[in-house]
Design a protein around this motif. Structure first.
Motif, short mmCIF file in Angstrom:
data_model
loop_
_atom_site.label_atom_id
_atom_site.label_comp_id
_atom_site.label_asym_id
_atom_site.label_seq_id
_atom_site.Cartn_x
_atom_site.Cartn_y
_atom_site.Cartn_z
N PHE A 158 0.83 -1.20 0.00
CA PHE A 158 0.00 0.00 0.00
C PHE A 158 0.87 1.26 0.00
O PHE A 158 0.54 2.25 -0.66
N ILE A 159 1.97 1.23 0.74
CA ILE A 159 2.88 2.38 0.75
C ILE A 159 3.49 2.58 -0.63
O ILE A 159 3.52 3.69 -1.17
N LYS A 160 3.99 1.50 -1.23
CA LYS A 160 4.62 1.60 -2.55
C LYS A 160 3.65 2.12 -3.62
O LYS A 160 4.06 2.83 -4.54
N ASN A 161 2.38 1.78 -3.48
CA ASN A 161 1.38 2.20 -4.46
C ASN A 161 0.76 3.56 -4.16
O ASN A 161 -0.08 4.04 -4.93
N GLY A 162 1.14 4.17 -3.03
CA GLY A 162 0.62 5.49 -2.70
C GLY A 162 -0.82 5.49 -2.25
O GLY A 162 -1.53 6.50 -2.40
N TRP A 163 -1.28 4.39 -1.67
CA TRP A 163 -2.69 4.28 -1.28
C TRP A 163 -2.96 4.81 0.13
O TRP A 163 -4.12 5.03 0.48
N TYR A 164 -1.92 4.97 0.95
CA TYR A 164 -2.09 5.56 2.27
C TYR A 164 -1.86 7.07 2.19
O TYR A 164 -0.97 7.55 1.46
N GLU A 165 -2.62 7.83 2.97
CA GLU A 165 -2.34 9.25 3.16
C GLU A 165 -1.26 9.39 4.22
O GLU A 165 -1.30 8.73 5.27
N SER A 166 -0.27 10.23 3.99
CA SER A 166 0.77 10.43 5.01
C SER A 166 0.17 11.20 6.19
O SER A 166 -0.67 12.09 6.02
N LEU A 167 0.62 10.84 7.38
CA LEU A 167 0.05 11.39 8.61
C LEU A 167 1.03 12.38 9.22
O LEU A 167 1.59 12.17 10.30
N ASP A 168 1.24 13.48 8.52
CA ASP A 168 2.27 14.44 8.90
C ASP A 168 2.01 15.11 10.23
O ASP A 168 2.94 15.53 10.92
N ASN A 169 0.73 15.25 10.61
CA ASN A 169 0.40 16.00 11.83
C ASN A 169 0.01 15.11 13.00
O ASN A 169 -0.42 15.62 14.04
N TYR A 170 0.16 13.80 12.85
CA TYR A 170 -0.23 12.92 13.94
C TYR A 170 0.88 12.85 14.98
O TYR A 170 2.07 12.83 14.66
N ASP A 171 0.50 12.82 16.25
CA ASP A 171 1.46 12.75 17.36
C ASP A 171 1.73 11.29 17.70
O ASP A 171 0.89 10.60 18.28
N PHE A 172 2.92 10.82 17.35
CA PHE A 172 3.30 9.42 17.58
C PHE A 172 4.14 9.25 18.85
O PHE A 172 4.71 8.18 19.05
N SER A 173 4.19 10.26 19.69
CA SER A 173 5.10 10.21 20.86
C SER A 173 4.70 9.16 21.89
O SER A 173 5.51 8.77 22.73
N ASP A 174 3.46 8.67 21.84
CA ASP A 174 2.98 7.70 22.82
C ASP A 174 3.11 6.25 22.32
O ASP A 174 2.52 5.35 22.90
N TYR A 175 3.90 6.05 21.27
CA TYR A 175 4.03 4.72 20.68
C TYR A 175 5.50 4.29 20.67
O TYR A 175 6.39 5.12 20.48
N PRO A 176 5.77 2.99 20.85
CA PRO A 176 7.14 2.50 20.67
C PRO A 176 7.61 2.80 19.25
O PRO A 176 6.84 2.66 18.28
N ALA A 177 8.84 3.24 19.10
CA ALA A 177 9.35 3.66 17.79
C ALA A 177 9.25 2.55 16.76
O ALA A 177 8.88 2.79 15.60
N ASN A 178 9.55 1.30 17.17
CA ASN A 178 9.53 0.23 16.18
C ASN A 178 8.13 -0.09 15.68
O ASN A 178 7.95 -0.57 14.56
N SER A 179 7.11 0.23 16.48
CA SER A 179 5.73 -0.01 16.03
C SER A 179 5.31 1.00 14.98
O SER A 179 4.48 0.71 14.12
N VAL A 180 5.90 2.19 15.03
CA VAL A 180 5.61 3.22 14.02
C VAL A 180 6.46 2.97 12.77
O VAL A 180 6.00 3.16 11.64
N ASP A 181 7.69 2.53 12.98
CA ASP A 181 8.62 2.34 11.85
C ASP A 181 8.12 1.32 10.83
O ASP A 181 8.44 1.43 9.65
N ILE A 182 7.32 0.35 11.27
CA ILE A 182 6.83 -0.67 10.33
C ILE A 182 5.93 -0.05 9.28
O ILE A 182 5.76 -0.58 8.18
N GLY A 183 5.34 1.11 9.58
CA GLY A 183 4.47 1.80 8.64
C GLY A 183 5.04 3.12 8.16
O GLY A 183 4.30 4.04 7.82
#
Length: 424
Positions: free
Chosen positions: A101-126
């Protein structure tokens, strides 16, 4: 005459303006609408009960559909690939369709989302090229659910090694109760056998090449086949988790190795015949080489890049992935991704100690994939699933297993080459 002309003019003007004002009022009153696709998953079920609250708070109408996980992926893929999608927000499996889905551009990028409450590796997978596309929702790791009452009756301790696991399955496999269950349905079994493969020292992929035909992986596949073929429920090669769960809830399975997320359902008194105090949660026993169960972000939430309602979609995504709902998920025994949910005192006071202990073990020792991480992962799972079914059907004794695994590994390598991912 002048007065009559003015009256006629006023009437004509009214005929023109009234529909205009009426249309304007109608448009202003019409609520925003978004289309949301949810999975038939405990968190998807929780969200469905809460959506009326979101609608009342925001005035946004949510038209949602709830689908079995593979149906969800297929529906999204078809709609996106044909540019026919009206989906705004959807649940997604980062390890299943994330890379494609990332390669095909089907996800919208979440530029304004606050990811500070998540483990870094859980965010990195996406994440790709510095942009995040998926909000982690649920983490899952391999656990073993077991019947405390049956273990006590048989005088058995909870197994800590694969040898002890097989022995317990043999002893408990009687009186209409299967000694052990795990997924046997081809592609669905790939995620659950992964921890067995890791604990034998094997992998699915290494350096962008298929290696599940290695001696270590083959030994694990034989062991899994032997367990389920000899001591599993009847028809196990047609069973995924949704088929096994009711059998466990009916008291017909002594042990079940699967994802941690199902604990809440198997102790729900409205769904199970087994008292909650008789159900235990333990680590998957260690293998002959390693003690490395999978721990993965099994589900996330994303926005469609083709959404025509991105402001409303963003509001829904923020709400559906909020700290408040993460806490509710944890209180419903859904293992959420947010750090704050795990740290919450109210949650920890009621959470099953087995979940806390197994999560801590998996977080420290676990492997962050439960399937091959590649774009054509669905096709790869189908291929690997054929090897698993061959092993179960022959109780791990098949003389064709090595050759079949080599054939399927070669086919997975061809998929990697076609996608430009081979050797990467």
């Amino acid at each position: 005459m002048k007065t009559k002309t003015m009256v006629v003019f006023a009437l004509l003007l009214a005929l023109v303006l009234v529909p205009m004002f009426a249309q304007g009022t109608k448009d202003e009153a019409a609520p925003e609408e978004i289309r949301v696709l949810l999975a038939n998953h405990p968190y998807g079920e929780l969200l469905k009960t809460k959506i009326p609250e979101f609608e009342a708070e925001t005035g946004i109408k949510v038209n949602y559909e709830s689908l079995q996980e593979s149906q969800l992926t297929n529906k999204l893929t078809t709609e996106f690939a044909t540019n026919s999608s009206t989906v705004d927000v959807f649940m997604t499996r980062p390890l299943q369709e994330g890379l494609m889905f990332i390669k095909n551009g089907w996800y919208e990028s979440l530029d304004n989302y606050d990811f500070s409450d998540y483990p870094a590796n859980s965010v990195d997978i996406g994440r790709k090229d510095g942009k995040a596309y998926i909000v982690p929702l649920v983490t899952e790791w391999q656990v073993m659910y077991y019947r405390k009452d049956l273990f006590k009756k048989a005088g058995l301790s909870v197994p800590t090694t694969f040898a002890e696991l097989e022995n317990a399955a043999r002893i408990l496999n009687k009186d209409g109760v299967a000694g052990i269950a795990s997924r046997g349905k081809g592609a669905a079994a790939v995620t659950q056998i992964s921890s067995y493969i890791y604990n034998f020292g094997g992998r699915y992929l290494e350096d962008g090449k298929a290696v599940f035909d290695s001696p270590e992986a083959i030994e694990a596949i034989r062991y899994y086949g032997k367990l389920l073929g000899n001591y599993g429920p009847q028809g196990v090669t047609s069973m995924s988790w949704e088929n096994i769960m009711p059998v466990f809830q009916a008291g017909k399975v002594a042990m079940w190795t699967d994802a941690s997320v199902f604990y809440g359902q198997i102790v729900d008194p409205a769904k199970t015949e087994i008292p909650a105090e008789d159900i235990g949660v333990a680590q998957l026993p260690r293998g002959p080489v390693d003690d490395s169960p999978f721990i993965v972000v099994s589900w996330g939430m994303a926005m469609s890049s083709a959404s025509k309602n991105k402001d409303a979609a963003q509001k829904f995504l923020d709400w559906a992935t909020s700290k408040e709902l993460a806490k509710e998920g944890m209180l419903s025994n859904i293992t959420m991704a947010r750090d704050s949910a795990w740290a919450d005192a109210e949650v920890r006071a009621v959470m099953n100690p087995g979940l806390v202990e197994t999560q801590a073990h998996a977080a420290k020792n676990g492997y962050p994939y439960d399937r091959p991480f590649m774009s054509s992962v669905g096709q790869a799972r189908d291929l690997i699933g054929e090897v698993i079914i061959e092993s179960i059907n022959t109780k791990g004794t098949s003389s064709k297993l090595e050759a079949l695994a080599k054939e399927k590994a070669d086919a997975v390598n061809e998929l990697l080459k076609a996608d430009g991912e081979y050797g990467l």
